[in-house]
Enzyme design. Structure first.
Site, PDB file in Angstrom:
ATOM      1  N   ASP A  10      26.997   5.442  12.566  1.00  0.00           N
ATOM      2  CA  ASP A  10      27.377   4.043  12.651  1.00  0.00           C
ATOM      3  C   ASP A  10      28.908   4.051  12.535  1.00  0.00           C
ATOM      4  OD1 ASP A  10      27.228   1.171  12.439  1.00  0.00           O
ATOM      5  OD2 ASP A  10      27.612   1.437  10.297  1.00  0.00           O
ATOM      6  N   LEU A  11      29.574   3.036  13.055  1.00  0.00           N
ATOM      7  CA  LEU A  11      31.046   3.041  13.016  1.00  0.00           C
ATOM      8  C   LEU A  11      31.590   2.229  11.838  1.00  0.00           C
ATOM      9  CD1 LEU A  11      33.705   3.831  14.550  1.00  0.00           C
ATOM     10  CD2 LEU A  11      33.490   1.641  15.734  1.00  0.00           C
ATOM     11  N   ASP A  12      31.281   0.909  11.859  1.00  0.00           N
ATOM     12  CA  ASP A  12      31.804   0.000  10.834  1.00  0.00           C
ATOM     13  C   ASP A  12      31.207   0.337   9.469  1.00  0.00           C
ATOM     14  OD1 ASP A  12      33.284  -1.623  12.659  1.00  0.00           O
ATOM     15  OD2 ASP A  12      31.437  -2.616  13.265  1.00  0.00           O
ATOM     16  N   THR A  18      35.922  -1.460   8.670  1.00  0.00           N
ATOM     17  CA  THR A  18      36.234  -2.684   9.405  1.00  0.00           C
ATOM     18  C   THR A  18      35.520  -3.900   8.812  1.00  0.00           C
ATOM     19  OG1 THR A  18      34.647  -1.759  10.929  1.00  0.00           O
ATOM     20  CG2 THR A  18      36.915  -1.869  11.685  1.00  0.00           C
ATOM     21  N   LYS A  46      26.403  -7.120   7.195  1.00  0.00           N
ATOM     22  CA  LYS A  46      26.662  -5.721   7.557  1.00  0.00           C
ATOM     23  C   LYS A  46      25.577  -5.181   8.481  1.00  0.00           C
ATOM     24  CE  LYS A  46      29.633  -4.340   3.794  1.00  0.00           C
ATOM     25  NZ  LYS A  46      29.770  -3.586   2.539  1.00  0.00           N
ATOM     26  N   ARG A  50      26.697  -9.991  16.129  1.00  0.00           N
ATOM     27  CA  ARG A  50      27.624 -11.120  15.999  1.00  0.00           C
ATOM     28  C   ARG A  50      26.900 -12.460  15.898  1.00  0.00           C
ATOM     29  NH1 ARG A  50      31.872 -11.287  20.638  1.00  0.00           N
ATOM     30  NH2 ARG A  50      31.908  -9.103  20.013  1.00  0.00           N
ATOM     31  N   SER A 115      26.724   2.016  17.275  1.00  0.00           N
ATOM     32  CA  SER A 115      27.277   0.838  16.602  1.00  0.00           C
ATOM     33  C   SER A 115      26.847  -0.451  17.293  1.00  0.00           C
ATOM     34  CB  SER A 115      28.807   0.912  16.613  1.00  0.00           C
ATOM     35  OG  SER A 115      29.359  -0.331  16.236  1.00  0.00           O
ATOM     36  N   ALA A 116      26.479  -1.442  16.493  1.00  0.00           N
ATOM     37  CA  ALA A 116      26.072  -2.749  17.036  1.00  0.00           C
ATOM     38  C   ALA A 116      27.263  -3.515  17.585  1.00  0.00           C
ATOM     39  CB  ALA A 116      25.414  -3.564  15.927  1.00  0.00           C
ATOM     40  N   ASN A 119      32.935  -4.312  19.949  1.00  0.00           N
ATOM     41  CA  ASN A 119      34.334  -3.878  19.865  1.00  0.00           C
ATOM     42  C   ASN A 119      34.460  -2.402  19.503  1.00  0.00           C
ATOM     43  OD1 ASN A 119      35.752  -6.508  20.235  1.00  0.00           O
ATOM     44  ND2 ASN A 119      34.579  -7.058  18.414  1.00  0.00           N
ATOM     45  N   LYS A 146      19.812  -3.670  15.399  1.00  0.00           N
ATOM     46  CA  LYS A 146      19.207  -3.029  14.239  1.00  0.00           C
ATOM     47  C   LYS A 146      18.573  -4.132  13.394  1.00  0.00           C
ATOM     48  CE  LYS A 146      23.139   0.153  14.185  1.00  0.00           C
ATOM     49  NZ  LYS A 146      24.389   0.546  13.502  1.00  0.00           N
ATOM     50  N   GLU A 170      24.482   5.808   8.060  1.00  0.00           N
ATOM     51  CA  GLU A 170      24.492   4.337   8.053  1.00  0.00           C
ATOM     52  C   GLU A 170      24.930   3.756   6.724  1.00  0.00           C
ATOM     53  OE1 GLU A 170      24.183   1.399   9.183  1.00  0.00           O
ATOM     54  OE2 GLU A 170      23.653   1.745  11.257  1.00  0.00           O
ATOM     55  N   ASP A 171      25.665   2.634   6.767  1.00  0.00           N
ATOM     56  CA  ASP A 171      26.031   1.949   5.520  1.00  0.00           C
ATOM     57  C   ASP A 171      25.251   0.649   5.340  1.00  0.00           C
ATOM     58  OD1 ASP A 171      27.386   0.541   7.609  1.00  0.00           O
ATOM     59  OD2 ASP A 171      28.632  -0.405   6.080  1.00  0.00           O
TER      60      ASP A 171
HETATM   61  C1  BG6 Z   1      28.377  -4.095  13.139  1.00  0.00           C
HETATM   62  C2  BG6 Z   1      28.973  -4.697  11.889  1.00  0.00           C
HETATM   63  O1  BG6 Z   1      28.791  -2.767  13.259  1.00  0.00           O
HETATM   64  O2  BG6 Z   1      28.801  -4.814  14.295  1.00  0.00           O
HETATM   65  C3  BG6 Z   1      28.630  -6.173  11.817  1.00  0.00           C
HETATM   66  O3  BG6 Z   1      28.473  -4.026  10.754  1.00  0.00           O
HETATM   67  C4  BG6 Z   1      29.068  -6.874  13.090  1.00  0.00           C
HETATM   68  O4  BG6 Z   1      29.257  -6.734  10.694  1.00  0.00           O
HETATM   69  C5  BG6 Z   1      28.435  -6.194  14.298  1.00  0.00           C
HETATM   70  O5  BG6 Z   1      28.688  -8.236  13.071  1.00  0.00           O
HETATM   71  C6  BG6 Z   1      28.853  -6.814  15.628  1.00  0.00           C
HETATM   72  O6  BG6 Z   1      30.214  -6.637  15.822  1.00  0.00           O
HETATM   73  P1  BG6 Z   1      31.065  -7.310  16.978  1.00  0.00           P
HETATM   74  O7  BG6 Z   1      32.365  -6.550  16.961  1.00  0.00           O
HETATM   75  O8  BG6 Z   1      30.314  -7.091  18.259  1.00  0.00           O
HETATM   76  O9  BG6 Z   1      31.196  -8.744  16.662  1.00  0.00           O
HETATM   77 MG    MG Z   2      27.944  -0.336   9.421  1.00  0.00          MG
END
Ligand code: BG6
Ligand code: MG
Length: 216
Positions: A10-12, A18, A46, A50, A115-116, A119, A146, A170-171
């Protein structure tokens, strides 16, 4: 003992922190809408997409919005978020990430991002880490968020591997559930109280060895 062939990150919250930028943007949106959104409230967002995050925030503020208004609010939040991440540098990579990625790749173990976030690509380029991943699956490539395992299964498929040979890092609780549902081993990054369903919980990627991973 597993025959480890691939690791999906997972990234964030795993590779970069982030979550603080997401929180700053959501808090600003809540403020504009006339209520306070706390750091504790933010925990529930988390790993969540979005639009699903927006729904949680709106219900916290008891705010009803039309579909079109929701699109506009999500876009406004994302505008601020993109501004916050535009200044990210490689020094924001969390400790141990690069070392672990290097040692996995040296062993011939494939690496992926799951990553979800829509960005994710921007962030990976900002921190200069694209070369470290064989496969990148982000929020633009999937339709089910997820805890659905789609994102991780896509990563496994693109690595041409099978789930029992892969470990997910994963966090978020939703991410742990997604890994379990997909038939993969899972390392939780964060607190054992929140991530207890993972096969192993570590405080950060600097606290794990290849031997420990293979022993899962
Ligand atoms: C996940 C984050 O990686 O991405 C969430 O943990 C976030 O907090 C989700 O809402 C979607 O991100 P983005 O950048 O597409 O709005
Ligand atoms: Mg995460």
């Amino acid at each position: 003992m597993m025959d480890l062939k691939g690791c999906i990150f997972d990234l964030d919250g795993v590779i970069v922190d982030t979550a603080k930028y997401h929180y700053m943007a959501w808090r600003r949106l809540a403020k504009e809408l006339g209520f306070v959104f706390t750091l504790e409230d933010n925990e529930a967002l988390k790993g969540v997409s979005r639009m699903a995050s927006l729904e949680i925030l709106l219900s916290k503020g008891n705010i009803h919005a039309t579909r079109q208004e929701k699109e506009e609010l999500a876009a406004r939040k994302n505008g601020w978020y993109v501004e916050f991440i535009s200044g990210m540098k490689p020094d924001e990579i969390l400790p141990g990430s690069v070392k672990l990625l290097r040692s996995l790749r040296k062993e011939g173990i494939l690496t992926a991002i799951g990553s979800a976030s829509k960005n994710a690509g921007t962030i990976i380029d900002k921190i200069n880490l694209r070369d470290m991943f064989d496969v990148i699956i982000d929020g633009n490539k999937i339709s089910k968020a997820k805890p659905d395992p789609e994102i991780f299964l896509r990563a496994v498929q693109e690595m041409k591997l099978s789930p029992p040979h892969c470990i997910v890092f994963e966090d978020a609780q939703a991410g742990i559930e997604a890994a379990i549902a997909g038939g993969m081993k899972c390392v939780g990054v964060g607190s054992p109280e929140l991530l207890g369903r993972a096969d192993l919980v570590i405080p950060g990627l600097n606290k794990i060895t290849l031997e420990q991973l293979r022993a899962l």
